[in-house]
Design an enzyme around this catalytic site. Sequence first.
Site, short mmCIF file in Angstrom:
data_model
loop_
_atom_site.label_atom_id
_atom_site.label_comp_id
_atom_site.label_asym_id
_atom_site.label_seq_id
_atom_site.Cartn_x
_atom_site.Cartn_y
_atom_site.Cartn_z
N SER A 1 0.75 -1.12 -0.10
CA SER A 1 -0.05 -0.03 0.22
C SER A 1 0.83 1.30 0.08
CB SER A 1 -0.94 0.09 1.09
OG SER A 1 -1.45 1.29 1.42
N TYR B 1 -1.75 0.28 10.65
CA TYR B 1 -2.02 -0.50 9.45
C TYR B 1 -0.84 -0.40 8.48
CZ TYR B 1 -3.76 -0.80 4.53
OH TYR B 1 -3.84 -1.23 3.08
N GLU C 1 0.27 3.71 1.49
CA GLU C 1 0.32 4.21 2.99
C GLU C 1 1.60 3.98 3.35
OE1 GLU C 1 -2.17 5.73 5.18
OE2 GLU C 1 -3.32 5.88 3.33
P1 NDP Z 1 -11.58 -4.79 1.42
O1 NDP Z 1 -11.45 -4.19 3.01
O2 NDP Z 1 -12.67 -4.71 0.90
O3 NDP Z 1 -11.42 -6.40 1.74
C1 NDP Z 1 -10.24 -6.91 2.59
C2 NDP Z 1 -10.74 -8.63 2.47
O4 NDP Z 1 -9.83 -9.05 3.52
C3 NDP Z 1 -12.27 -8.95 2.75
O5 NDP Z 1 -12.55 -9.90 2.15
C4 NDP Z 1 -12.17 -9.33 4.45
O6 NDP Z 1 -12.94 -10.26 4.54
C5 NDP Z 1 -10.51 -10.01 4.31
N1 NDP Z 1 -9.97 -10.37 5.63
C6 NDP Z 1 -9.90 -9.47 6.35
N2 NDP Z 1 -9.30 -10.15 7.65
C7 NDP Z 1 -9.19 -11.37 7.20
C8 NDP Z 1 -8.48 -12.60 7.79
N3 NDP Z 1 -8.01 -12.44 9.02
N4 NDP Z 1 -8.57 -13.61 7.26
C9 NDP Z 1 -9.03 -13.56 5.82
N5 NDP Z 1 -9.46 -12.63 5.12
C10 NDP Z 1 -9.55 -11.60 5.81
O7 NDP Z 1 -10.05 -4.21 0.93
P2 NDP Z 1 -9.82 -3.90 -0.73
O8 NDP Z 1 -10.46 -5.02 -1.60
O9 NDP Z 1 -10.11 -2.43 -0.73
O10 NDP Z 1 -8.05 -3.91 -0.50
C11 NDP Z 1 -7.68 -5.19 -0.95
C12 NDP Z 1 -6.27 -5.42 -0.28
O11 NDP Z 1 -5.27 -4.30 -0.89
C13 NDP Z 1 -6.10 -5.06 0.95
O12 NDP Z 1 -5.04 -5.82 1.53
C14 NDP Z 1 -5.89 -3.52 1.32
O13 NDP Z 1 -5.20 -3.42 2.32
C15 NDP Z 1 -4.86 -3.58 0.31
N6 NDP Z 1 -4.68 -2.31 -0.27
C16 NDP Z 1 -5.99 -1.54 -0.84
C17 NDP Z 1 -5.91 -0.36 -1.41
C18 NDP Z 1 -7.21 0.41 -1.85
O14 NDP Z 1 -7.14 1.55 -2.03
N7 NDP Z 1 -8.29 -0.23 -1.85
C19 NDP Z 1 -4.76 0.38 -1.36
C20 NDP Z 1 -3.41 -0.25 -1.25
C21 NDP Z 1 -3.49 -1.60 -0.82
P3 NDP Z 1 -14.50 -10.03 5.34
O15 NDP Z 1 -15.40 -9.68 4.08
O16 NDP Z 1 -14.99 -11.36 6.02
O17 NDP Z 1 -14.17 -8.79 5.94
P1 GDP Z 2 -6.72 5.75 3.46
O1 GDP Z 2 -5.76 6.63 2.52
O2 GDP Z 2 -6.34 4.26 3.18
O3 GDP Z 2 -6.63 6.04 4.92
O4 GDP Z 2 -8.29 5.94 2.77
P2 GDP Z 2 -9.47 6.81 3.53
O5 GDP Z 2 -10.45 6.97 2.16
O6 GDP Z 2 -10.02 6.21 4.79
O7 GDP Z 2 -9.09 8.29 3.75
C1 GDP Z 2 -8.42 9.04 2.86
C2 GDP Z 2 -8.11 10.43 3.44
O8 GDP Z 2 -9.56 10.98 3.76
C3 GDP Z 2 -7.38 10.43 4.79
O9 GDP Z 2 -6.50 11.58 4.56
C4 GDP Z 2 -8.55 10.76 5.87
O10 GDP Z 2 -7.90 11.61 7.05
C5 GDP Z 2 -9.34 11.68 5.08
N1 GDP Z 2 -10.78 11.62 5.54
C6 GDP Z 2 -11.47 12.88 5.75
N2 GDP Z 2 -12.62 12.82 6.53
C7 GDP Z 2 -12.74 11.44 6.39
C8 GDP Z 2 -13.77 10.52 6.84
O11 GDP Z 2 -15.00 10.76 7.30
N3 GDP Z 2 -13.74 9.10 6.42
C9 GDP Z 2 -12.41 8.63 6.09
N4 GDP Z 2 -12.46 7.28 5.79
N5 GDP Z 2 -11.46 9.33 5.59
C10 GDP Z 2 -11.57 10.77 5.97
#
Ligand code: NDP
Ligand code: GDP
Length: 339
Positions: free
Chosen positions: A139, A163, A141
């Site tokens: 990520s 995270y 992040e």
């Molecule tokens: P989501 O939060 O939508 O999905 C996370 C998934 O992980 C869900 O299917 C959840 O299952 C599963 N999960 C959580 N804990 C466990 C566990 N202990 N064992 C098995 N499964 C688990 O994330 P995204 O699809 O948005 O992201 C996919 C990946 O990419 C993540 O690792 C995220 O951190 C990373 N990422 C995402 C970004 C983004 O902008 N979307 C950016 C960079 C990295 P359940 O449905 O049961 O909760």
């Molecule tokens: P992140 O980059 O993975 O933390 O994705 P988020 O969508 O959760 O947050 C993106 C940015 O939006 C961060 O800088 C947050 O502080 C800002 N932000 C401002 N208001 C909110 C809010 O109400 N919810 C979330 N999730 N983020 C917020």
Amino acid sequence: MTIPITTPSQVSGRTALVTGITGQDGAYLAELLLAKGYRVVGMARRSASADMVSARLRWLGVLDRVELVDGDLLDLSSLIRIVQRAEPDEVYNLAAQSFVAASWQQPLLTGQATGIGAANLLEAVRIARPRARFYQASSSEMYGLIQEKVQSERTPFYPRSPYAVAKLYAHWMTVNYRESFGLHASSGILFNHESPLRGIEFVTRKVTDGVARIKLGLASTLPLGNLDATRDWGHARDYVQAMWLMLQQEVADDYVVATGRTTSIRELCRIAFSHAGLNFEDHVETRSDLIRPAEVDVLLGDASKAKQKLGWSATTSLEEMIAEMVEADLVRHRRASGA
Ligand code: NDP
Ligand code: GDP
């Protein structure tokens, strides 16, 4: 929930094991892999609400085409068994506790799932299927307190949340298993990517959902935190293509995946509200309890390596994506309210 059914046409293709299949990226990746003829085995946590957990796969119309198996990243023996049985050619580790804000409330769980969980899966692959290609969902992040204005694979990391610390551990374990054991393990350093399937707690979806509710008269205000942070936002459907491309390379490597454009939360609000003919300043309220203990102020990625080596670049603009998300949320709320 185990459905061990494979058809002859699937057997002729490759098999992918996807953790986090019930999440945003898992659903889009499953759709992509199925379209390419893969047999897709998706690991999901057992849930008393399995029908709700599968909503994203159902939304994309692919739920009945993936094999769901019960498993948890915290449970190494389940991972070994799943890898042994699935015999995957490619393993995509998308599972994580993925919400930054929650990671301050549950830092240890986040460390277990997001950090150690990846190490568990690497171990399972090393033990049971060392020739499988492995993808780790790293990520942007991890850049946190940015050390360079534009972040590339060479930019030093400075994580700012539990995270991001956990993701950094998983990232380096992926690199380490590649270097130590010769695993074909790649890490995609993906910048924020969104879609109508994004979790409602993330800011883009929170805003588009809020716009839909306000437009339909179901709410009048939208509480947000820091409006000044900026993010490099792309579309998840574009980004899962990059994941797949990484595993098609002869040599495993790490890649930044980003659009190269950064936009503030304030501007995001303007785009989303104006799509529905609304003025965001009439509805957005800032709330101090939504400000994070440590913020990532700016993220802006340089994906030139992905462009050069994978032939990948983002194809969806922020405006197009936000319009799609607002429209999807209007549909959801109209359906739910019977309008
Ligand atoms: P989501 O939060 O939508 O999905 C996370 C998934 O992980 C869900 O299917 C959840 O299952 C599963 N999960 C959580 N804990 C466990 C566990 N202990 N064992 C098995 N499964 C688990 O994330 P995204 O699809 O948005 O992201 C996919 C990946 O990419 C993540 O690792 C995220 O951190 C990373 N990422 C995402 C970004 C983004 O902008 N979307 C950016 C960079 C990295 P359940 O449905 O049961 O909760
Ligand atoms: P992140 O980059 O993975 O933390 O994705 P988020 O969508 O959760 O947050 C993106 C940015 O939006 C961060 O800088 C947050 O502080 C800002 N932000 C401002 N208001 C909110 C809010 O109400 N919810 C979330 N999730 N983020 C917020």
